[in-house]
Design an enzyme around this catalytic site. Structure first.
Site, PDB file in Angstrom:
ATOM      1  N   TYR A 158       9.897  -4.157   0.059  1.00 21.37           N
ATOM      2  CA  TYR A 158       8.675  -3.842  -0.687  1.00 21.37           C
ATOM      3  C   TYR A 158       7.712  -5.042  -0.630  1.00 21.37           C
ATOM      4  O   TYR A 158       6.495  -4.887  -0.638  1.00 21.37           O
ATOM      5  CB  TYR A 158       9.017  -3.444  -2.126  1.00 21.37           C
ATOM      6  CG  TYR A 158       7.944  -2.601  -2.799  1.00 21.37           C
ATOM      7  CD1 TYR A 158       7.539  -1.392  -2.243  1.00 21.37           C
ATOM      8  CD2 TYR A 158       7.335  -3.015  -3.984  1.00 21.37           C
ATOM      9  CE1 TYR A 158       6.567  -0.618  -2.843  1.00 21.37           C
ATOM     10  CE2 TYR A 158       6.370  -2.239  -4.599  1.00 21.37           C
ATOM     11  CZ  TYR A 158       5.994  -1.044  -4.028  1.00 21.37           C
ATOM     12  OH  TYR A 158       5.019  -0.283  -4.650  1.00 21.37           O
ATOM     13  N   LYS A 165       2.030  -4.984  -7.062  1.00 22.99           N
ATOM     14  CA  LYS A 165       2.357  -4.174  -8.249  1.00 22.99           C
ATOM     15  C   LYS A 165       2.518  -5.065  -9.485  1.00 22.99           C
ATOM     16  O   LYS A 165       2.143  -4.670 -10.593  1.00 22.99           O
ATOM     17  CB  LYS A 165       3.620  -3.332  -8.022  1.00 22.99           C
ATOM     18  CG  LYS A 165       3.454  -2.190  -7.033  1.00 22.99           C
ATOM     19  CD  LYS A 165       2.369  -1.182  -7.412  1.00 22.99           C
ATOM     20  CE  LYS A 165       2.418   0.048  -6.533  1.00 22.99           C
ATOM     21  NZ  LYS A 165       1.244   0.926  -6.685  1.00 22.99           N
TER      22      LYS A 165
END
Ligand code: NDP
Ligand code: N5H
Length: 257
Positions: A158, A165
């Protein structure tokens, strides 16, 4: 029968196709009687989004092009929405992007440009659209963004999106603090992995899904509909005391050590 959102107008940003999380949110708000406004990144997506929305019975939707990397486009879009509908009651921000090269291997290899690109589209865009949209929320409102566990802890591959995020999650809280006095709430939904266009072509995605099926408390993955219904709750008065919060819709996976 849902708690009615009749007479309310919500902006949904980030429908790419019928698999999009934004589309799950749109359907849930539509079922509750809301009027919907859709934005897409460029005119290429106008027809597909309009075709999709035409399947929502009785929906009198409006459509605008809005590339969130462009301040003028964001301001012009919300000014036009204001002229066309006046007040809006909520906004679903379902937008993220990172260079594919930065979604594999080691995070330490992330380039400056790749880092800034993902921050720009995936995190700063929430600040930009909130600033433009809040002017139209004259009766209070609810803003919902989409996040992922990889912003709270390290999730393999990720990488740059995890850092974006984390930035989005913190932005959500600062925005909630600023806008609370105008009765505008800002919250995030942290969804478990769902097969969408963004997830397409991401290596190891199948094994991530399998891990959820084997280990998450509910022993299954989640759906766009389940995320949509949580967004509906956050958009409705059912959640009137909730702001600055992240709700995990992930079959409980995040509680595991
Ligand atoms: P989609 O690919 O369906 O949606 C991503 C959207 O981002 C697209 O509609 C795309 O618009 C939009 N977008 C990208 N760049 C821009 C830009 N410059 N301006 C405006 N819009 C832009 O994927 P998802 O539904 O999966 O993603 C929605 C959100 O959910 C993202 O924030 C994602 O990180 C988050 N999320 C997804 C999970 C998953 O497993 N799928 C899990 C947890 C969170 P366009 O198509 O018009 O280019
Ligand atoms: C741990 C994982 C798997 C690895 C990481 C995936 C990250 C995905 C997020 C970003 C948004 C994907 C992305 O930017 C893809 C683009 O490089 C290429 N795709 C596109 O350009 C398409 C055509 C358009 C529509 O996509 C966008 N975004 O505009 C995370 C997964 C388990 C969960 C997940 C998939 C999370 C998430 O945030 O989406």
């Amino acid at each position: 029968m849902k708690f009615s959102l009749e007479g309310r107008t919500y902006v949904v940003m980030g429908v790419a196709n019928k698999r999009s999380i934004a589309w799950g949110i749109a359907r849930s708000l539509h079922e509750a009687g809301a009027r919907l406004i859709f934005t897409y990144a460029n005119e290429r997506f106008e027809k597909p989004v309009k075709d999709l929305v035409s399947t929502l019975e009785g929906q009198d939707a409006l459509f605008y092009e809005c590339d969130v990397t462009n301040d003028e486009a964001v301001d012009a879009t919300f000014q036009q929405i204001g002229e066309d509908v006046g007040t809006i009651h909520g906004l679903a921000h379902c937008i993220a992007f990172a260079d594919k090269e930065d979604l594999k291997g080691e995070f330490v290899e992330t380039s400056r440009d790749g880092f800034l690109l993902s921050q720009n589209i995936s995190a700063f865009s929430l600040v930009a659209v909130t600033r433009a949209a809040e002017k139209l929320m004259t009766e209070g409102g609810s803003i919902v963004t989409m996040t992922y566990l990889g912003g709270e802890r390290v999730v393999q591959n990720y990488n740059v999106m995890g850092v974006a995020k984390a930035s989005l999650d913190a932005s959500m809280k600062y925005l909630a603090n600023d806008l609370g006095k105008r009765n505008i709430r800002v919250n995030a939904i942290s969804a478990g992995p769902i097969r969408t266009l963004s997830a397409k072509g991401i290596g190891e995605f199948n094994s991530v899904l399998k891990q959820i099926e084997e280990k998450a408390p509910l022993r299954r993955t989640v759906t766009q509909e389940e995320v949509g219904d949580t967004a509906y709750y956050l958009m409705s008065d059912l959640s009137r005391g909730v702001t600055g919060e992240t709700i995990h819709v992930d079959s409980g996976f995040n509680i595991l050590g």
